[in-house]
Design an enzyme around this catalytic site. Structure first.
Site, PDB file in Angstrom:
ATOM      1  N   HIS A  99      -3.436 -11.892   0.340  1.00 54.60           N
ATOM      2  CA  HIS A  99      -3.190 -11.082   1.547  1.00 54.60           C
ATOM      3  C   HIS A  99      -4.287 -11.343   2.573  1.00 54.60           C
ATOM      4  O   HIS A  99      -5.447 -11.562   2.208  1.00 54.60           O
ATOM      5  CB  HIS A  99      -3.146  -9.597   1.172  1.00 54.60           C
ATOM      6  CG  HIS A  99      -2.667  -8.740   2.301  1.00 54.60           C
ATOM      7  ND1 HIS A  99      -3.499  -8.366   3.327  1.00 54.60           N
ATOM      8  CD2 HIS A  99      -1.450  -8.239   2.594  1.00 54.60           C
ATOM      9  CE1 HIS A  99      -2.793  -7.639   4.198  1.00 54.60           C
ATOM     10  NE2 HIS A  99      -1.555  -7.556   3.779  1.00 54.60           N
ATOM     11  N   GLU A 171       3.222 -13.024   6.646  1.00 53.85           N
ATOM     12  CA  GLU A 171       2.651 -11.863   7.323  1.00 53.85           C
ATOM     13  C   GLU A 171       1.662 -12.348   8.380  1.00 53.85           C
ATOM     14  O   GLU A 171       0.470 -12.559   8.081  1.00 53.85           O
ATOM     15  CB  GLU A 171       1.917 -10.979   6.311  1.00 53.85           C
ATOM     16  CG  GLU A 171       2.793 -10.506   5.177  1.00 53.85           C
ATOM     17  CD  GLU A 171       2.260  -9.234   4.547  1.00 53.85           C
ATOM     18  OE1 GLU A 171       2.985  -8.238   4.558  1.00 53.85           O
ATOM     19  OE2 GLU A 171       1.115  -9.221   4.095  1.00 53.85           O
TER      20      GLU A 171
HETATM   21  P1  13P Z   1       1.843  -2.894   7.938  1.00 54.80           P
HETATM   22  O1  13P Z   1       3.320  -2.766   7.593  1.00 54.80           O
HETATM   23  O2  13P Z   1       1.134  -1.588   7.855  1.00 54.80           O
HETATM   24  O3  13P Z   1       1.654  -3.608   9.240  1.00 54.80           O
HETATM   25  O4  13P Z   1       1.187  -3.786   6.798  1.00 54.80           O
HETATM   26  C1  13P Z   1       1.867  -4.919   6.332  1.00 54.80           C
HETATM   27  C2  13P Z   1       1.167  -5.462   5.163  1.00 54.80           C
HETATM   28  O5  13P Z   1       0.018  -5.883   5.220  1.00 54.80           O
HETATM   29  C3  13P Z   1       1.907  -5.480   3.883  1.00 54.80           C
HETATM   30  O6  13P Z   1       1.196  -6.224   2.961  1.00 54.80           O
END
Ligand code: 13P
Length: 258
Positions: A99, A171
């Protein structure tokens, strides 16, 4: 005729929730046990709450449990770490790897990510490999190369036959968290196309400022198999609302290619 694809809806709680709060969330999932038709739902607690959530969910509640991180070594002198086998023992079947918050704050690199992906598969866990470009890379128009490079390096220690064990979460760093901005679907569609066609992985999810308002539109982006959600799913009612959006709009006409 192929069966319809499952739509993934998951949340990482990040560094949130006491045991009481985690159990209350699990109880909400149990009460909604009929809501998950067509949806592969998953919840990723902090390590301290994995076993409590596992114990609270009866086998007929189809919600997977994950860990937010684990070390690549099977055991040893790594103070403060937990192994893949330990999170599996606690009840996880998924493990989040790489992440952006871990890359930024805890020194994760593509090399440690690759070691962890390899160790996860060896331990029988599904790696949830997280990738995404920072805002400056997006501004320079280099996001596809960046993300494809992260995935290539993250998968580099796997045998070709194991690639289908992996779930990738795209992401973008600029979209995540309180300072993140919601994406417009055309900003992410080309990346999703690259990820969904280029690597032979099991599923590709989108994450970063997902919420009830944008979820249906994001799920319609070609190549997206589901959503990985932070803030907008930390309340169980909000998580279930996203599950229902995914179940209702379930990808009619998208045959499962596998
Ligand atoms: P948010 O949905 O709070 O932007 O976070 C996404 C995330 O990092 C999921 O791993």
């Amino acid at each position: 005729m192929g069966r319809a694809r499952m739509t993934w809806i998951g949340t990482s709680w990040k560094m949130n929730k006491t045991l009481a709060e985690a159990r209350a969330f699990a109880d909400g999932l149990v009460a909604a046990r009929g809501a998950f038709d067509g949806v592969t739902a998953f919840v990723i607690p902090a390590h301290t709450a994995i076993a409590a959530v596992r114990e609270r969910l009866p086998p007929d509640v189809p919600v997977l449990i994950g860990a937010q991180n684990a070390h690549w070594a099977p055991a040893g002198a790594y103070t403060g770490e937990v192994s893949m086998g330990m999170v599996a023992d606690a009840g996880a079947t998924l493990v989040e790897i790489g992440h952006s918050e871990r890359r930024e704050h805890f020194g994760e690199t593509d090399d440690t990510v690759a070691l962890k992906v390899e160790a996860a598969v060896a331990a029988g866990l599904t790696p949830l490999l997280c990738v995404g470009e920072p805002g400056a890379v997006r501004a320079a128009g280099r996001e596809i190369d960046w993300v494809a490079g992260q995935v290539t390096r993250g998968l580099s220690r796997l045998a070709a036959g194991d690639l289908h064990e992996v779930v990738v979460a795209y992401e973008p760093v600029w979209a995540i968290g309180e300072r993140g901005r919601e994406p417009v679907t055309y900003e992410i569609a080309p990346v999703m196309e690259t990820l969904s066609t280029g690597f032979g992985v099991r599923a590709v999810l989108y994450g970063g400022s997902v919420n009830r308002r944008n979820a249906a539109a994001l799920l319609d982006v070609p190549g997206i198999d589901g959503l990985f959600v932070g803030r907008a799913a930390w309340d169980v009612a909000d998580f279930l609302a996203l599950v229902r959006i995914a179940a209702a709009g379930r990808h009619v006409g998208r045959p499962d290619a596998r």
